[in-house]
Scaffold this motif. Structure first.
Motif: not given
Length: 382
Positions: A223-224, A233-237, A263-266
């Motif tokens: 989760s966020a 941080t970075g792509p994992n976040a 780019p982000t995802r949820q």
């Protein structure tokens, strides 16, 4: 078989069968640990009930090495921090020294553009190793060859400019070591022209694969809130919905001149961590295209003393590395060597969450979840 099942059920009802937890070593010498990482996993059957990280197998005393060398002499060591993204490590370090010296506004325009091109090429190369490795951890050898195909082309570009493929030693305090050779831009143009087709191939061979999706979707979600608690941080976040990228939100160098998406995802599962990196390759190509178009002629390094002695003081500087935020904290006592050097490395922070992430996973899924974090041991142990 049915008779055997009936016997087992009868024994369980009578309490004559006992199950027992088992501790196993995951690494340090195993291909799926991506280096000399080791975790002790406690298993109930094939499911993980506890995970404990054990780090330090690659410790080389990088920070103390920096304090025993001049500011310039430490530049080549940065390639050993993340040997898959040496340009980015070097850039983070030289920017910290430039900030300590107060010369960030004196870096020549051409040098800034070259830094952007090299950094984004290195980001693509790093993500392609991630793509190849996560496929290989699921016994998918063919995607591995596709990922290393374009990565090798990028290393050719780095080699023709810096003289080295993985340990470039190219960034300099005040600019870069050498100008781009004449054959660089045509070769870069050729690479950028084929990248859209290559990215389609990456997705065609792996992203849509049913087995790959079954092994990654809804597996090891973060989760966020969990991401922020651990400081990822970075792509994992960004895969968990944390919409933050230093290139856009705290732009350094000339990144504020480029148009690109973050780019982000949820869901934050293994698949989202994968797809964010694949989309970042597309954005890096966009940035390089703009840099190629606008790069000016001119000097490639500022006028800095041969023996650098920053004024007494301290500074912290960070960049958006391919694996997260990479920062350097430097303290100067006015001498040619830093009084104190501390490295904030993304993989060291990101790997901590694996202890919690792995609990409840099937052992084989834990291998894939670990790969989705995209760590590198060189900057974890330092």
């Amino acid at each position: 078989m049915q008779d055997m099942c009936n016997v087992l059920e009868t024994c369980e009802e009578k309490g004559t069968i006992r199950t027992q937890e088992m501790n196993i070593n995951y690494g340090p010498q195993h291909p799926s640990t991506h280096g000399v990482y080791r975790a002790v996993l406690t298993l109930e059957g094939e499911y993980i009930t506890k995970c404990v990280n054990h780090l330090g197998y690659l410790h080389r005393g990088m920070e103390k090495l920096a304090e025993s060398r001049t500011y310039t002499q430490f530049i080549p060591y940065n390639g050993r921090l993340d040997y898959l993204a040496g340009m980015l490590c070097e850039e983070s370090y030289v920017r910290a020294v430039e900030k300590l010296m107060g010369i960030t506004d004196q870096i020549p325009e051409r040098a800034e553009y070259i830094r952007v091109i090299m950094s984004e090429l290195q980001r693509i190369a790093s993500h392609l190793v991630f793509y190849a490795s996560i496929a290989l951890d699921m016994a998918g050898f063919t995607p591995w060859t596709y990922g290393f195909r374009e990565r090798d082309t990028i290393l050719d570009l780095i080699e023709m400019t810096a003289g080295n493929r993985m340990m470039p030693n190219y960034m300099r305090i005040g600019g870069v070591a050498a100008d781009l050779p004449d054959e660089f831009m045509p070769a870069l143009r050729k690479l950028l022209d084929i990248m859209p087709k290559c990215i389609d191939e990456y997705h065609g061979i792996l992203t849509g694969n049913e087995i790959f999706q079954a092994r990654t979707k809804r597996v090891a979600p973060l989760s966020a809130e969990k991401v922020l608690d651990y400081g990822l941080t970075g792509p994992n976040a960004r895969a968990s919905g944390v919409d933050f990228d230093l290139r856009r939100d705290e732009p350094y160098g000339i990144y504020d001149r480029f148009k690109f998406n973050v780019p982000t995802r949820q869901t934050g599962d293994s698949f989202d961590r994968y797809i964010v990196r694949m989309e970042e390759i597309v954005e890096s190509v966009k940035i390089i295209e703009q840099a190629m178009k606008d790069i000016p002629e001119g000097p490639i390094i500022a006028k800095v003393p041969k023996l650098i002695k920053p004024p007494v003081g301290e500074t912290y500087s960070r960049i958006e590395h391919s694996k997260g935020h990479l920062g350097f904290y430097l303290v100067s006592d006015g001498s040619p060597k830093p009084y104190r050097t501390h490295i904030y490395s993304p993989s060291f922070v990101n790997v901590a969450v694996f202890e919690e992430m792995a609990v409840g996973l099937h052992l084989q899924d834990a291998v894939v979840a670990f790969a989705s974090l995209d760590i590198v041991l060189g900057e974890i142990d330092r």
